[in-house]
Design a protein around this motif. Structure first.
Motif, PDB file in Angstrom:
ATOM      1  N   ALA A  51      11.782   5.218  -6.100  1.00 30.49           N
ATOM      2  CA  ALA A  51      11.823   6.555  -5.492  1.00 30.49           C
ATOM      3  C   ALA A  51      13.039   7.330  -5.952  1.00 30.49           C
ATOM      4  O   ALA A  51      13.013   8.551  -6.081  1.00 30.49           O
ATOM      5  N   LYS A 247       7.846   8.434   3.347  1.00 35.01           N
ATOM      6  CA  LYS A 247       8.449   9.688   3.809  1.00 35.01           C
ATOM      7  C   LYS A 247       8.050  10.033   5.242  1.00 35.01           C
ATOM      8  O   LYS A 247       8.692  10.863   5.892  1.00 35.01           O
ATOM      9  N   ASN A 248       6.996   9.404   5.749  1.00 35.47           N
ATOM     10  CA  ASN A 248       6.537   9.680   7.110  1.00 35.47           C
ATOM     11  C   ASN A 248       7.108   8.711   8.137  1.00 35.47           C
ATOM     12  O   ASN A 248       6.775   8.801   9.325  1.00 35.47           O
ATOM     13  N   LYS A 251      13.393   8.095  10.103  1.00 34.96           N
ATOM     14  CA  LYS A 251      14.370   8.558   9.108  1.00 34.96           C
ATOM     15  C   LYS A 251      15.517   7.577   8.887  1.00 34.96           C
ATOM     16  O   LYS A 251      16.149   7.569   7.827  1.00 34.96           O
ATOM     17  N   PRO A 254      13.497   4.599   6.351  1.00 29.49           N
ATOM     18  CA  PRO A 254      12.307   5.320   5.855  1.00 29.49           C
ATOM     19  C   PRO A 254      11.399   4.479   4.950  1.00 29.49           C
ATOM     20  O   PRO A 254      11.318   4.685   3.741  1.00 29.49           O
TER      21      PRO A 254
END
Length: 552
Positions: A51, A247-248, A251, A254
């Motif tokens: 990523a 990404k969902n 946080k 993640p």
């Protein structure tokens, strides 16, 4: 080669390095809990690298992180309390422990490799005080040789141009959904796995080299390949889903940690993989049994036993019934090479039988290539002097090579055994050339020329390997070695040179990657406890191109 440092100093270093392994974090962890979290952290590490666009997220980095996982998993098995229960939800205090474990295992793995170089005398060493050891290449050429196999092996297939859109379509078919702060679900049917196999995985897999009809002990090479392609397709889909949904997630962490490692009962795995691969459940059960991690086969306390690697067996038992799959190990595995290595440990008699057949099978593939370009082929028995695996004859050029074949596919680390095999090949090819020269009457008969003409012929030694050449580790730097890919690029497309030219390239090693053009070097330090290894890191920068980087 003699060790790079006195033996007693190396023994002390080994002992000091092993004493640096801190197993105390594992003492209160259950084994199943620890292993599951270790595998989750491993999945997250690879997600973070991909990523973030990390430049080190290449094959060499993959190998290093896999090696770190190996040691971390071995430590966990050896130090954790035996248990048969686990928490499905991720405990992030354990994730933090596993993060630190990976850092320690990475350093230990690097130090382990350094010690291997020192024990074998493959690089030079200089000790400064008690704690600092400088490990150096013998010269610049050895640096080039070190990366030669990395660059000159047959390149892996490029992803299809439409890969991004195919992955998007795959994820859409999977119906991804978030089910918790760190959890996801998806659908993956047998028809979708076959769609993934056909459109993505089979286009990315490297060529398989073994006879598809050979028996691996309850299943054939072809059946294992079909199984692995299906497993690889499932693993690819699973990891793609985890990465897409990261990404969902929460946080602070993640990534879908709770779902990162798929696990089912053994019965469910067999049913699923049978449907995916269209193999019988009996065949799938036999393959799955071989692919289940067995700590006894890599226990570091068993000094005189050949060791497996975690990548050979990506399924791990969580309790009496459930098996977890390390999907990341599946997608980075060189499946044929690794299963061949596993076979040498699990099924020694069968492995010995197949090993005696592999050069003959390879010969059946090589001979048509040479004959197509006008090079005659023969295999000769020299009586008590051994045999010539492949006598290559270029009659127009009055040139021949008495080649020894070594069916070696790149291992995951530098190992002594394949290097010894190549060295044996060098001895035999020189013995064969000597026999041909000392027995002109028999040689002329074998070459189908009269003795007077034979005096004008050139006959040379050569070792041909399937893939790996290990040039940086050879004690005999005179007898030439070349791999199949180089040989075919020189004699066939794109260069179309003769056999003598190929031999000269092998002799001069005029295909080696260049410092500053294909790779760069930098200083590296590896710290384990109070011990510091100082060495040179070689990092590929630009692709080596067989069209222009073979020099004639």
């Amino acid at each position: 080669m003699p060790p790079a440092l006195p033996k007693d100093e190396l023994i002390k270093l080994d002992s000091r390095i092993d004493s640096c392994i801190d197993l105390s974090p594992f003492s209160k962890l259950g084994r199943t809990h620890a292993i599951l979290h270790l595998m989750r952290e491993y999945a997250y590490i690879h997600h973070s690298n991909s990523a973030g666009g990390s430049k080190t997220h290449g094959r060499l980095h993959e190998d290093r992180m896999r090696d770190a996982l190996h040691w971390a998993q071995v430590w966990s098995y050896g130090a954790c309390k035996a248990d048969a229960t686990f928490e499905r939800r991720t405990k992030f205090s354990t994730i933090e422990i596993m993060y630190s474990t990976f850092q320690a295992a990475n350093s230990y793995s690097s130090a382990f490799d350094m010690m291997n170089l020192l024990w074998r005398g493959w690089q030079l060493a200089e000790k400064s005080g008690d704690d600092t050891i400088s490990v150096n290449f013998r010269n610049d050429k050895q640096k080039q040789q070190e990366l030669a196999d990395h660059f000159t092996s047959v390149p892996e297939p490029d992803p299809p141009e439409e890969t991004e859109s195919l992955v998007f379509e795959m994820l859409h078919k999977m119906q991804l959904r978030k089910t918790g702060p760190h959890a996801i679900e998806y659908e993956i049917s047998a028809s979708l796995v076959r769609w993934i196999s056909q459109n993505l995985i089979t286009k990315l897999e490297p060529e398989w080299h073994l006879n598809p009809d050979w028996d691996f002990g309850g299943y054939s090479v072809l059946e294992f390949r079909n199984f692995w392609t299906s497993l690889n397709s499932y693993a690819f889909a699973h990891l793609s889903a985890c990465n897409a949904m990261a990404k969902n997630m929460d946080k602070n962490y993640p990534f879908p940690f709770d779902s990162a490692v798929p696990y089912f009962s053994k019965k469910v795995w067999i049913k699923k993989l049978s449907e995916y691969s269209e193999l019988s459940m009996e065949k799938v059960s036999a393959i799955l049994a071989d692919l289940q991690f067995d700590y006894a086969l890599c226990d570091p306390q068993k000094k005189d036993q050949a060791k497996t690697d975690v990548i050979y067996q990506p399924f791990v038992a969580l309790d009496k019934d459930k098996l977890a799959l390390n999907a990341q190990l599946v997608v980075i595995s060189s499946a044929e090479r690794n299963h061949w290595a596993l076979l040498s440990i699990l099924k020694k008699d069968l492995f010995s039988e197949l090993s005696s057949m592999k050069e003959d099978f390879w010969l059946s593939k090589l001979k048509p290539f040479f004959e197509k370009v006008g090079i005659e082929c023969a295999s000769l028995d020299l009586g008590g002097k051994g045999n010539i695996d492949l006598l290559l004859v270029d009659r127009n050029d009055k040139f021949a090579v008495a080649a020894e074949l070594k069916f070696l596919i790149a291992p995951d680390r530098i190992k002594h055994e394949p290097i010894k095999e190549i060295e044996k090949g060098q001895v035999q090819t020189n013995r064969s050339v000597k026999w041909l020269k000392e027995n002109p009457e028999k040689a002329s008969e074998k070459l189908k020329v009269n003795e007077a003409d034979l005096a004008r012929w050139t006959i040379e030694p050569l070792v041909i390997t399937k893939n790996s050449m290990f040039l940086a580790y050879m004690t005999d730097e005179v007898t030439p070695i070349i791999n199949e890919a180089l040989l075919q690029w020189i004699i066939g497309d794109p260069h179309r040179r003769n056999l003598r030219s190929a031999w000269k390239v092998a002799k001069a090693q005029s295909f080696l990657p260049l410092i500053g053009e294909h790779f760069k070097e930098s200083r590296k330090e590896i710290k384990v406890g109070d011990i510091v290894f100082v060495g040179t890191e070689l990092a590929p920068t630009n692709e080596w191109d067989f069209h222009k980087d073979i020099i004639f």
